[in-house]
Design an enzyme around this catalytic site. Structure first.
Site: not given
Ligand SMILES: [Zn+2]
Length: 232
Positions: A47, A192
């Site tokens: 993400d 991430h």
């Molecule tokens: Zn996010």
């Protein structure tokens, strides 16, 4: 009587809060939460990118290991680093909508929610030449209006069931070890490659952890599969 009305109202508010903050809740629409619990499949998702430093390093590791992942991109970051986003698409990874500016959607009305999802959808079309099929809400936070935009754009909402707080930067070995201890058949792993609020955010620890994460999972008998396998 008043007491029971208050308790019904309190229960309703608690249910709505649970739906808003729980990324896996189906209260506000359907959500892909994991793959089949049998078998050996795992799904890697990243993400908040694209990020100029971490995303290319992650793409290198995925290419070396022949793993296909999914990237939930922030539209603003795609505008800043379109060449990185195009490299993600060229490598055959899935790209999903993660809003334009990584706003917490549970506090937004329908107009702002539509603008956020539409702007990210448009930038992925214009800059990368793709039509995304997946959506993930920032932090997983949703409200009843989110599904309207998701349905209109033809998306499927994707949650996760392994999150290891890699964005707190606890060290690459800690990130690797947290994933290893959580592995389960059908798991959707959240990592991430960027920072939703800082396009220069440091995600080097996640990038450094990735080769070990892939090795550990394979040694434990798992296979990485594309998220599109779970798309109806
Ligand atoms: Zn996010």
């Amino acid at each position: 009587m008043i007491g029971s009305l208050v308790s019904v109202a309190t229960a309703g508010a608690a249910l709505a809060a649970w739906g808003a903050y729980n990324p896996r809740s189906r209260l506000f629409g359907p959500v892909i939460r994991r793959g089949r619990p049998g078998g050996h499949a795992l799904y890697l998702t990243f993400d908040d990118g694209p990020n100029q430093a971490a995303t290319p390093a992650i793409l290198d590791s995925l290419a070396k290991e022949q793993v296909t992942a999914a990237f939930f991109t922030v539209g603003r970051h795609v505008n800043l680093y379109p060449e990185v986003a195009r490299a993600v698409a060229r490598a055959g990874h899935d790209i999903g909508n993660h809003t334009y500016s990584h706003v917490k959607l549970h506090r937004c009305g329908p107009a702002r929610i539509n603008r956020e999802l539409d702007a990210c959808h448009r930038v992925l079309g214009d800059q990368v030449g793709i039509t995304p099929r997946f959506f993930r809400a920032p932090h997983g936070y949703r409200n009843p209006f989110v599904q309207g935009a998701v349905g209109r754009l033809g998306y499927q909402t994707v949650a996760w069931n392994i999150g290891v707080w890699d964005s707190d930067r606890p060290g690459a070995e800690v990130i690797r070890e947290r994933v290893r201890r959580s592995l389960a058949p059908g798991a959707i792993i959240l990592l991430h490659d960027g920072d939703g609020y800082d396009h220069r955010g440091d995600r080097s620890q996640t990038a450094a952890a990735l080769p070990g994460i892939i090795r550990d999972a394979r040694e434990a008998g798992f296979d990485f599969r594309p998220l599109s396998d779970l798309c109806a």
